[in-house]
Structure formats: structure tokens, C-alpha cells
Design a protein around this motif. Structure first.
Motif, mmCIF file in Angstrom:
data_model
loop_
_atom_site.group_PDB
_atom_site.id
_atom_site.type_symbol
_atom_site.label_atom_id
_atom_site.label_comp_id
_atom_site.label_asym_id
_atom_site.label_seq_id
_atom_site.Cartn_x
_atom_site.Cartn_y
_atom_site.Cartn_z
ATOM 1 N N GLY A 21 0.817 -1.215 0.000
ATOM 2 C CA GLY A 21 0.000 0.000 0.000
ATOM 3 C C GLY A 21 0.852 1.266 0.000
ATOM 4 O O GLY A 21 0.574 2.213 -0.745
ATOM 5 N N VAL A 22 1.895 1.274 0.820
ATOM 6 C CA VAL A 22 2.794 2.435 0.879
ATOM 7 C C VAL A 22 3.519 2.611 -0.461
ATOM 8 O O VAL A 22 3.585 3.711 -1.007
ATOM 9 C CB VAL A 22 3.810 2.281 2.035
ATOM 10 C CG1 VAL A 22 4.930 3.303 1.931
ATOM 11 C CG2 VAL A 22 3.111 2.394 3.382
ATOM 12 N N ALA B 202 -2.449 -6.204 -7.330
ATOM 13 C CA ALA B 202 -1.299 -7.077 -7.131
ATOM 14 C C ALA B 202 -1.632 -8.256 -6.214
ATOM 15 O O ALA B 202 -0.770 -9.102 -5.967
ATOM 16 C CB ALA B 202 -0.131 -6.270 -6.566
ATOM 17 N N GLY B 203 -2.860 -8.302 -5.715
ATOM 18 C CA GLY B 203 -3.287 -9.428 -4.892
ATOM 19 C C GLY B 203 -3.172 -9.216 -3.399
ATOM 20 O O GLY B 203 -3.366 -10.149 -2.618
ATOM 21 N N TYR B 204 -2.890 -7.984 -2.979
ATOM 22 C CA TYR B 204 -2.757 -7.687 -1.553
ATOM 23 C C TYR B 204 -4.081 -7.201 -0.978
ATOM 24 O O TYR B 204 -4.954 -6.729 -1.716
ATOM 25 C CB TYR B 204 -1.683 -6.613 -1.330
ATOM 26 C CG TYR B 204 -0.298 -7.087 -1.680
ATOM 27 C CD1 TYR B 204 0.394 -7.935 -0.825
ATOM 28 C CD2 TYR B 204 0.306 -6.703 -2.863
ATOM 29 C CE1 TYR B 204 1.668 -8.390 -1.153
ATOM 30 C CE2 TYR B 204 1.580 -7.141 -3.202
ATOM 31 C CZ TYR B 204 2.253 -7.989 -2.338
ATOM 32 O OH TYR B 204 3.495 -8.424 -2.665
ATOM 33 N N ASN B 205 -4.180 -7.280 0.325
ATOM 34 C CA ASN B 205 -5.333 -6.731 1.025
ATOM 35 C C ASN B 205 -5.403 -5.236 0.700
ATOM 36 O O ASN B 205 -4.445 -4.498 0.926
ATOM 37 C CB ASN B 205 -5.172 -6.948 2.533
ATOM 38 C CG ASN B 205 -6.327 -6.419 3.351
ATOM 39 O OD1 ASN B 205 -7.046 -5.517 2.932
ATOM 40 N ND2 ASN B 205 -6.499 -6.973 4.526
ATOM 41 N N ALA B 206 -6.538 -4.793 0.201
ATOM 42 C CA ALA B 206 -6.707 -3.401 -0.221
ATOM 43 C C ALA B 206 -6.626 -2.415 0.941
ATOM 44 O O ALA B 206 -6.463 -1.225 0.722
ATOM 45 C CB ALA B 206 -8.045 -3.233 -0.942
ATOM 46 N N PHE B 207 -6.715 -2.902 2.167
ATOM 47 C CA PHE B 207 -6.722 -2.009 3.321
ATOM 48 C C PHE B 207 -5.343 -1.832 3.960
ATOM 49 O O PHE B 207 -5.237 -1.220 5.014
ATOM 50 C CB PHE B 207 -7.738 -2.497 4.351
ATOM 51 C CG PHE B 207 -9.142 -2.450 3.812
ATOM 52 C CD1 PHE B 207 -9.842 -1.254 3.753
ATOM 53 C CD2 PHE B 207 -9.757 -3.601 3.327
ATOM 54 C CE1 PHE B 207 -11.116 -1.201 3.227
ATOM 55 C CE2 PHE B 207 -11.042 -3.559 2.805
ATOM 56 C CZ PHE B 207 -11.720 -2.356 2.756
ATOM 57 N N GLY B 208 -4.288 -2.336 3.313
ATOM 58 C CA GLY B 208 -2.944 -2.196 3.869
ATOM 59 C C GLY B 208 -2.537 -0.746 4.079
ATOM 60 O O GLY B 208 -2.016 -0.385 5.137
ATOM 61 N N LEU B 209 -2.775 0.115 3.090
ATOM 62 C CA LEU B 209 -2.421 1.530 3.236
ATOM 63 C C LEU B 209 -3.246 2.177 4.335
ATOM 64 O O LEU B 209 -2.720 2.958 5.137
ATOM 65 C CB LEU B 209 -2.596 2.288 1.914
ATOM 66 C CG LEU B 209 -2.261 3.781 1.960
ATOM 67 C CD1 LEU B 209 -0.804 4.019 2.360
ATOM 68 C CD2 LEU B 209 -2.560 4.445 0.630
ATOM 69 N N ALA B 210 -4.523 1.854 4.406
ATOM 70 C CA ALA B 210 -5.378 2.413 5.460
ATOM 71 C C ALA B 210 -4.860 2.006 6.842
ATOM 72 O O ALA B 210 -4.876 2.819 7.780
ATOM 73 C CB ALA B 210 -6.825 1.964 5.269
ATOM 74 N N GLU B 211 -4.369 0.781 6.975
ATOM 75 C CA GLU B 211 -3.800 0.343 8.251
ATOM 76 C C GLU B 211 -2.594 1.199 8.629
ATOM 77 O O GLU B 211 -2.423 1.581 9.785
ATOM 78 C CB GLU B 211 -3.405 -1.132 8.169
ATOM 79 C CG GLU B 211 -4.592 -2.075 8.071
ATOM 80 C CD GLU B 211 -4.189 -3.510 7.752
ATOM 81 O OE1 GLU B 211 -2.980 -3.788 7.540
ATOM 82 O OE2 GLU B 211 -5.099 -4.362 7.703
ATOM 83 N N VAL B 212 -1.760 1.512 7.647
ATOM 84 C CA VAL B 212 -0.584 2.358 7.902
ATOM 85 C C VAL B 212 -1.036 3.766 8.297
ATOM 86 O O VAL B 212 -0.497 4.361 9.240
ATOM 87 C CB VAL B 212 0.358 2.403 6.679
ATOM 88 C CG1 VAL B 212 1.504 3.383 6.901
ATOM 89 C CG2 VAL B 212 0.884 1.007 6.369
ATOM 90 N N LEU B 213 -2.038 4.282 7.611
ATOM 91 C CA LEU B 213 -2.544 5.616 7.956
ATOM 92 C C LEU B 213 -3.116 5.633 9.380
ATOM 93 O O LEU B 213 -2.954 6.630 10.098
ATOM 94 C CB LEU B 213 -3.585 6.077 6.932
ATOM 95 C CG LEU B 213 -3.035 6.384 5.537
ATOM 96 C CD1 LEU B 213 -4.176 6.642 4.555
ATOM 97 C CD2 LEU B 213 -2.068 7.552 5.573
ATOM 98 N N HIS B 214 -3.754 4.552 9.797
ATOM 99 C CA HIS B 214 -4.241 4.465 11.186
ATOM 100 C C HIS B 214 -3.068 4.495 12.169
ATOM 101 O O HIS B 214 -3.152 5.155 13.212
ATOM 102 C CB HIS B 214 -5.081 3.201 11.392
ATOM 103 C CG HIS B 214 -6.489 3.331 10.937
ATOM 104 N ND1 HIS B 214 -7.432 4.111 11.578
ATOM 105 C CD2 HIS B 214 -7.119 2.776 9.878
ATOM 106 C CE1 HIS B 214 -8.583 4.033 10.942
ATOM 107 N NE2 HIS B 214 -8.422 3.233 9.898
ATOM 108 N N LYS B 215 -1.983 3.803 11.844
ATOM 109 C CA LYS B 215 -0.790 3.820 12.700
ATOM 110 C C LYS B 215 -0.232 5.246 12.810
ATOM 111 O O LYS B 215 0.145 5.695 13.885
ATOM 112 C CB LYS B 215 0.299 2.906 12.132
ATOM 113 C CG LYS B 215 0.046 1.441 12.259
ATOM 114 C CD LYS B 215 1.153 0.695 11.502
ATOM 115 C CE LYS B 215 1.054 -0.776 11.691
ATOM 116 N NZ LYS B 215 1.757 -1.237 12.876
ATOM 117 N N LEU B 216 -0.180 5.933 11.665
ATOM 118 C CA LEU B 216 0.335 7.305 11.666
ATOM 119 C C LEU B 216 -0.584 8.231 12.446
ATOM 120 O O LEU B 216 -0.122 9.126 13.151
ATOM 121 C CB LEU B 216 0.509 7.809 10.234
ATOM 122 C CG LEU B 216 1.524 7.059 9.383
ATOM 123 C CD1 LEU B 216 1.515 7.597 7.951
ATOM 124 C CD2 LEU B 216 2.918 7.128 9.983
#
Length: 188
Positions: free
Chosen positions: A61-62, A136-150
């Protein structure tokens, strides 16, 4: 780590509209949390950012976000604006006999480039990043998870100080990302 990030990045980039660029991905040995894309397809994430990621979907996602900046040519747009203002300032300076206006204009745009892209470019890159990671086959929410961490980090945290200066607030990005992608995700 370098090979791993490069492998994931190339796979995500292969899902973009510009898969044939000479994509290069790497990790900069810096403790702050950030990532950067350069025109032409070179993308770096900092060790600080890499260290907070929990899984490959978050990395995808990043990297997808940064690929989005390259694919949408966000930095080239900034550079074109800089050239235009520089030319205008030089013309004005030649007519007035002073270079002060040119210096002020160039300083302004140097600061603009250092301070990051505009909010709309960041929101668009978020959207592209999610889509590319999903392709690419990844969970579409990966970037959102990083944004939650930030979002959970305080603005005073030195590891995110520059990121928070150059990007919209993570909460704003999450909100905008939800608004942009909800109709698309419903169709998946």
C-alpha cells in the motif's frame, strides 16, 4: 530488506499504467517515518517507516502510494510550475532591472517542493496506491492500516514531524480515501 522491498515494489508497479518504467525501490537508512518518489520510478522508504509495517500488504500500500505519484506525474507538475514562475520572474526582473522578484519566486517554489505536493495529489496517490495493491493481490486495506498507525502518533513525535508537514493529516487522508473508494470497493 532492500531486495524484498524492490521485489514487492516491482510487482505492485507492474500493475500500473506504466509498468515499463525502470522502477527501483529501496530503503533509506533513516529513523524518521517517510517515503519518497522521484520522477522516473525511483522510490525510497525510510527504515523508520519499514519498521512500523506489520505485513506485506501494508508495504504494498505504501509503495503503491508512491508509485501513484510517479504514474500521475505529480512531481513533474510541480517542476513545470517552478519553471513557469522562474521564467516569469526572470522576465519581470529583466524589465525592472532587479533580480529580487526572481529570487523571491524561486525561494517560494523551492519551499513548495520541499514542503511536499498539494493535498489533492496526496489523496490521488492514496487512491492509486490502494488500487494497485489490490490488483497485485494484496489486502486493499494495507495503506489504510498504515494511515491508522500514523494517526495514532502525536504530531510532536519527531519520527513523523516532516511527514506531517508535507502531507495532509492521516485522519483526513483516511476520510478522503473512504469517500473515493467506497463505490469502487462495492464493485469488487
Amino acid at each position: 530488506v532492500q531486495a524484498y522491498v524492490n521485489r514487492v515494489g516491482r510487482w505492485v508497479a507492474s500493475q500500473s499504467e506504466r509498468p515499463d518504467l525502470p522502477w527501483k525501490f529501496g530503503v533509506a537508512n533513516a529513523g524518521n517515518i517517510n517515503a519518497m518518489a522521484m520522477p522516473g520510478g525511483t522510490i525510497l522508504i525510510t527504515r523508520g517507516l519499514y519498521d512500523i509495517l506489520d505485513n506485506e500488504a501494508q508495504l504494498a500500500g505504501v509503495l503503491g502510494h508512491e508509485i501513484g505519484h510517479v504514474v500521475k506525474k505529480h512531481h513533474i507538475g510541480v517542476m513545470q510550475k517552478q519553471k513557469l514562475v522562474s521564467a516569469g520572474a526572470n522576465l519581470a526582473a529583466s524589465r525592472t532591472g532587479t533580480n529580487q522578484l526572481g529570487k523571491v519566486a524561486l525561494d517560494f517554489f523551492k519551499n513548495l517542493f520541499i514542503s511536499g505536493l498539494d493535498k489533492e495529489a496526496e489523496y490521488e496517490a492514496d487512491s492509486v496506491g490502494v488500487i494497485l495493491a489490490a490488483r497485485a493481490g494484496y489486502n486493499a486495506f494495507g495503506l489504510a492500516e498504515v494511515l491508522h498507525k500514523l494517526n495514532a502518533r502525536a504530531k510532536s513525535d519527531p519520527s513523523v514531524a516532516f511527514l506531517f508537514e508535507t502531507h495532509p493529516a492521516p485522519s483526513d487522508r483516511l476520510s478522503k480515501l473512504g469517500d473515493l473508494l467506497t463505490p469502487r470497493l462495492d464493485k469488487l
